[in-house]
Design a protein around this motif. Structure first.
Motif, mmCIF file in Angstrom:
data_model
loop_
_atom_site.group_PDB
_atom_site.id
_atom_site.type_symbol
_atom_site.label_atom_id
_atom_site.label_comp_id
_atom_site.label_asym_id
_atom_site.label_seq_id
_atom_site.Cartn_x
_atom_site.Cartn_y
_atom_site.Cartn_z
ATOM 1 N N ILE A 297 0.670 -1.158 0.075
ATOM 2 C CA ILE A 297 0.069 0.049 -0.028
ATOM 3 C C ILE A 297 0.843 1.187 -0.153
ATOM 4 N N THR A 298 1.862 1.179 0.866
ATOM 5 C CA THR A 298 2.627 2.427 0.931
ATOM 6 C C THR A 298 3.660 2.671 -0.352
ATOM 7 N N ALA A 299 4.055 1.606 -0.972
ATOM 8 C CA ALA A 299 4.787 1.666 -2.265
ATOM 9 C C ALA A 299 3.810 2.122 -3.249
ATOM 10 N N ASN A 300 2.683 1.906 -3.326
ATOM 11 C CA ASN A 300 1.780 2.296 -4.462
ATOM 12 C C ASN A 300 1.048 3.557 -4.273
ATOM 13 N N CYS A 301 1.332 4.301 -3.206
ATOM 14 C CA CYS A 301 0.743 5.709 -2.918
ATOM 15 C C CYS A 301 1.108 6.793 -4.080
ATOM 16 N N ALA A 302 0.131 7.253 -4.675
ATOM 17 C CA ALA A 302 0.407 8.272 -5.781
ATOM 18 C C ALA A 302 1.042 9.356 -5.182
ATOM 19 N N THR A 303 2.248 9.691 -5.509
ATOM 20 C CA THR A 303 3.028 11.016 -4.912
ATOM 21 C C THR A 303 4.186 11.210 -5.915
ATOM 22 N N MET A 309 14.255 10.640 -3.920
ATOM 23 C CA MET A 309 14.334 11.947 -3.065
ATOM 24 C C MET A 309 14.077 11.797 -1.618
ATOM 25 N N ASP A 310 13.067 10.812 -1.343
ATOM 26 C CA ASP A 310 12.944 10.476 0.204
ATOM 27 C C ASP A 310 12.896 8.853 0.190
ATOM 28 N N PRO A 311 14.041 8.220 0.277
ATOM 29 C CA PRO A 311 13.936 6.630 0.140
ATOM 30 C C PRO A 311 13.135 6.068 1.535
ATOM 31 N N THR A 312 13.406 6.767 2.562
ATOM 32 C CA THR A 312 12.969 6.223 3.880
ATOM 33 C C THR A 312 11.492 6.537 4.396
ATOM 34 N N TYR A 313 11.133 7.647 4.302
ATOM 35 C CA TYR A 313 9.875 8.158 4.626
ATOM 36 C C TYR A 313 8.931 8.890 3.579
ATOM 37 N N GLY A 314 9.283 8.861 2.339
ATOM 38 C CA GLY A 314 8.462 9.278 1.229
ATOM 39 C C GLY A 314 7.346 8.631 1.241
ATOM 40 N N GLY A 315 6.901 7.383 1.146
ATOM 41 C CA GLY A 315 5.901 6.405 0.898
ATOM 42 C C GLY A 315 5.124 6.569 2.337
ATOM 43 N N ASN A 316 5.652 6.505 3.491
ATOM 44 C CA ASN A 316 4.820 6.777 4.589
ATOM 45 C C ASN A 316 4.080 8.127 4.900
ATOM 46 N N ALA A 317 4.859 9.136 4.167
ATOM 47 C CA ALA A 317 4.536 10.508 4.376
ATOM 48 C C ALA A 317 3.314 10.410 3.636
ATOM 49 N N CYS A 318 3.127 9.895 2.403
ATOM 50 C CA CYS A 318 2.157 9.868 1.319
ATOM 51 C C CYS A 318 1.078 9.175 1.692
ATOM 52 N N ILE A 319 1.295 7.901 2.310
ATOM 53 C CA ILE A 319 0.041 6.967 2.844
ATOM 54 C C ILE A 319 -0.560 7.822 4.297
ATOM 55 N N SER A 320 0.152 8.459 4.876
ATOM 56 C CA SER A 320 -0.156 9.304 6.095
ATOM 57 C C SER A 320 -1.215 10.307 5.803
ATOM 58 N N ILE A 321 -0.882 11.084 4.570
ATOM 59 C CA ILE A 321 -1.754 12.197 4.164
ATOM 60 C C ILE A 321 -3.135 11.530 3.477
ATOM 61 N N ASP A 322 -2.968 10.600 2.856
ATOM 62 C CA ASP A 322 -4.063 9.794 2.414
ATOM 63 C C ASP A 322 -5.065 9.288 3.330
ATOM 64 N N TYR A 323 -4.401 8.445 4.485
ATOM 65 C CA TYR A 323 -5.261 8.104 5.597
ATOM 66 C C TYR A 323 -5.907 9.370 6.238
ATOM 67 N N ALA A 324 -5.290 10.466 6.620
ATOM 68 C CA ALA A 324 -5.765 11.622 7.219
ATOM 69 C C ALA A 324 -6.944 12.212 6.244
#
Length: 831
Positions: A297-303, A309-324
């Motif tokens: 889910i994190t790897a397929n977040c559209a961002t 650019m952000d190998p560690t937290y880029g996907g997590n940040a995207c999915i967190s915004i989506d969840y919120a």
């Protein structure tokens, strides 16, 4: 004789012209034949230029007038024969002279009788005919060389002009073309071709609305034909059929159904958007990961932020915004519904009658969840049984992969965009549905103490809290929250059997660092070997604390319904626990179990952090936590507990907020209750089939309303008539000229003699009984001249049947005459 002559002059006067100078009563066109001549002689001698006549006939009542009151046959000089004596004019001694060798002297400068119709320019030049008083008495005789004569009294009265005109027009206008068209003529071939075309296509046009075909992608915005093009083609063919039918059938009859054919075609044959029958089919959807796979889910977040650019937290940040974003969107929609209910009379305490959970997918599809396991959600029953407030809610959401499958070209489902944005369809998929269970139980401070770190012996605390008397755990408290040596599970509580904790259930309870203050929440997402996440809430409405457990599983008791309309948009819905639902996953896969998910807790953990549910650790008084705390069902002092009719419960609200994670967990996930591969996700998606039923709108033929079925009648009648005409045209040898057509009728009428039946109608048209006169098309047997005459008769001049219309006769070799007699066939016909 003088009186007779005077009467004759007065009768022959026309208008201002005085024709008394002419001996008009002389029969210049007819001459008596010697009675000694054999009329049956097959080769009679040619008549002399001036035939001899007998002065007196036997029984003549008007001796000396040369007229007998008996019907006597005399020889007629054929029209167009040259008379030698015409060149030598001679004076006429008496208008009724019977002397032999007395030819009529014709003066071209003086018209006979003062009427142009008595002079006819035929094939042999300008010729004059007898007066209006002369009577053609050959009517009713087969031979053109026979005539009947009446007496003087009969001659003086007005006679049937039709008989006169018959003599006047012999040889006047022989037809240049045969009025019978052979089968090999272009007219016959054209009519036959039109009949064949009209029959085939009218048969197709009655077959199409009965069959009611659905055109699928053939007629669509992206197909071979658009609706406007298809409608134009159908209307063009309908008009072509109509015109060809009228062209063919007008040969036999005029008919009202021709006027309704295009209307019937528009109602029944032209394509319209209409629903088809419910069809069961196999649908294929793409799957690439197991249910609730957080890594996928994190790897397929559209961002636009790439891994580089952000190998560690880029996907997590995207999915967190989506969840919120999804959580807040759903909660706002849910609160809007409840605000209306709260302003009114409230709603039911029965969970099935309370508002369903809303959702949104891809920003263009609304989602509706379904409350399930309602027999375990009764707050009143649970309180009576355990003497505790237990708010247990299970929410099922539709499988998000069904939407992707419906849009997949492999399944060839027409979308609204394919139908000019106007179509709609309904897809029922037999797939599992994701479920979140939210169990919230009220516990007092003492009951909760075994799970709160600051209450343990030797706990490290800080006194930085601004709340008097509040103990706060130090930041490294999690390292101290370990299971005691020799034990596998953390401290037991009085609610272990309700939360399924401990050795009996194989599940660890959560540990919280401290007690939250009013309007605040704390989270636990790190319980080892657990499939759940936890939330600790302090409501200002009760002295108790509320512990909430959230976990997920997939259920076989639901089916996913996807309804889409070009005007209303898409709607994805979970239909659950309906015994009449034949598309439930349990109906397709018998004995399918409910399967819990251990991966989903990691998805929920990210969701909890995204919506800031752990801000109570610093007493931040977050807005989300504040609102959640106000939905806690307070512990009653006495009496039963029930759901508030004007407010949602805490479990309901949490389920709505976290429901968006169920949709993201089923995107590109399996449609079954199991995952067939050892890897949690695949490098490329694969197609998985599932049972489904589909009812859709397509451009199709057939009636859209029941009353339009009446238009089957003209379509059927046109087809049946076309079949009859086609068979008739194949059986008949050719066509006959239609004299009712204006151009043919005009030519026929202008070359026909006047008739007494319409006497006086030249100025203002026919009136009265003149409109009742019957008319017949006749043909001269010698010259082939075709003309029109009325079919009436008088008592003095009887009319024989053969005078009325053209019939086959053995005495003529004229093919036109023989062909046209087919119209007067004596055979009966249902037409």
């Amino acid at each position: 004789m003088s009186n007779t002559a005077g009467d004759s002059r007065s009768l022959l006067k026309r208008g201002e012209s005085d024709v008394s100078e002419l001996s008009v009563s002389h029969r210049h066109s007819y001459h008596r034949m010697d009675s000694s001549q054999d009329l049956n002689d097959p080769a009679p001698s040619l008549p002399s230029p001036v035939p001899s006549t007998t002065a007196t006939f036997e029984g003549d009542s008007a001796a000396g007038l040369g007229i007998s009151n008996k019907r006597t046959s005399i020889q007629r000089v054929p029209v167009g024969s040259r008379i030698a004596s015409m060149s030598s004019p001679r004076a006429v001694s008496s208008p009724f002279s019977t002397a032999q060798n007395s030819p009529l002297i014709i003066e071209p400068s003086k018209p006979l009788l003062g009427s142009p119709r008595n002079i006819y320019e035929g094939a042999m030049g300008r010729q004059a005919y007898g007066s209006e008083e002369e009577q053609d008495v050959t009517k009713g005789r087969d031979s053109v060389f026979h005539e009947d004569f009446a007496g003087e009294d009969d001659r003086r009265r007005m006679v049937d002009n039709d008989t006169l005109n018959d003599n006047e027009h012999r040889g006047a206008c022989p037809p240049a073309h045969d009025f019978h068209s052979k089968r090999s003529s272009w007219v016959s071939i054209s009519i036959l071709g039109l009949s064949l075309f009209s029959t085939i296509f009218s048969g197709l046009y009655i077959f199409v609305p009965i069959w009611q075909p659905r055109y699928g992608h053939i007629i669509s915005s992206k197909g071979n034909l658009t609706l406007s093009t298809a409608s134009t083609l159908f209307a063009l063919f309908a008009k072509t059929i109509e015109i060809s039918f009228v062209t063919v059938f007008i040969t036999f009859l005029a008919m009202l159904i021709a006027l309704l054919y295009t209307t019937a075609s528009d109602a029944l044959v032209s394509p319209h958007l209409k629903f088809g029958k419910l069809e069961h089919k196999m649908i294929y959807g793409l799957a690439q990961a197991s249910y609730g796979n957080p890594t996928f889910i994190t790897a397929n977040c559209a961002t636009p932020v790439t891994r580089m650019m952000d190998p560690t937290y880029g996907g997590n940040a995207c999915i967190s915004i989506d969840y919120a974003g999804q959580a807040y969107h759903n909660s706002i929609a849910y609160m809007s519904t409840w605000s209306v209910i709260s302003a009114g009379n409230g709603t039911s305490s029965n969970l099935a009658e309370r508002p369903q959970a809303p959702g949104m997918l891809y920003d263009n599809t609304t989602v509706t969840g379904s409350w399930i396991l309602r027999d375990t959600s009764d707050v009143t029953v649970a309180h009576q049984k355990y003497n505790r407030v237990i708010n247990n809610i299970s929410l099922a959401m539709p499988h998000a992969g069904v939407l992707a499958a419906a849009l997949n070209p492999r399944n060839a489902i027409l979308q609204p965009d394919d139908l000019a944005g106007l179509g709609q369809y309904s897809l029922q998929a037999s797939v599992v549905s994701p479920v979140v269970n939210v169990l919230c139980i009220n516990m007092n401070k003492t009951e909760l103490a075994p799970l709160v770190y600051v209450t343990w012996p030797n706990a490290t605390t800080t006194n930085v809290s601004t709340v008097p008397g509040q103990k706060m755990a130090w930041p490294g408290y999690e390292g101290d929250s370990q299971v005691l040596p020799g034990k596998q599970y953390a401290n037991s509580t009085v609610v272990d059997d309700l939360f399924w904790w401990g050795e009996k259930y194989g599940r660890q309870p959560p540990i919280f660092p401290m007690y939250p203050i009013d309007y605040n929440t704390l989270t636990n997402i790190t319980s080892p070997y657990s499939d759940s996440v936890y939330l600790l809430v302090k409501s200002p409405n009760t002295t108790d604390y509320t512990m909430c457990q959230m976990r997920s599983f997939v259920t076989p008791s639901c089916s996913t319904h996807y309804n889409v309309s070009g005007t209303a948009g898409g709607h994805l819905e979970a239909l659950c626990e309906d015994p009449t639902d034949k598309m439930a996953y349990s109906k397709s896969t018998t004995d399918a179990p409910t399967v819990k998910s251990t991966d989903w807790r990691n998805v929920a953990a990210g969701w909890m952090l995204a919506v800031s549910l752990n801000t109570g650790i610093t007493n931040s008084n977050a807005s989300t936590s504040r609102q959640l705390s106000q939905f806690v069902i307070p512990t009653p002092v006495s009496g039963d507990v029930k759901l508030n009719a004007t407010l949602p419960s805490l479990s309901e609200y949490l389920a709505v907020m976290v429901g968006s994670t169920l949709l993201s967990s089923t995107t590109l996930s399996t449609y079954y209750h199991y995952w067939n591969w050892t890897e949690p996700d695949l490098p490329d998606p694969v197609y998985l089939p599932f049972n489904a039923s589909l009812t859709s709108q397509q451009y199709a033929s057939g009636p859209t309303q029941r009353w339009e079925g009446i238009f089957y009648v003209p379509l059927l009648l046109v087809f049946v008539t076309n079949v009859f005409c086609l068979v008739y045209l194949f059986l008949r040898p050719g066509l006959v000229t239609d004299y009712t057509e204006p151009q043919n009728l005009f030519a026929l009428a202008i070359n026909s003699p006047p008739s007494q039946a319409l006497d006086g109608s030249c100025g203002a048209g026919p009136r009265g009984n003149q409109l009742n006169a019957d008319w017949h098309v006749k043909q001269d047997q010698t010259s082939g001249h075709v003309y029109m005459a009325d079919g009436g008769s008088t008592s003095a001049t009887p009319v024989l049947p053969q005078d009325y219309e053209l019939r086959r006769r053995q005495a003529t070799n004229d093919r036109s005459f023989t062909s046209y007699s087919k119209l007067s066939s004596s055979r009966s016909s249902w037409l």
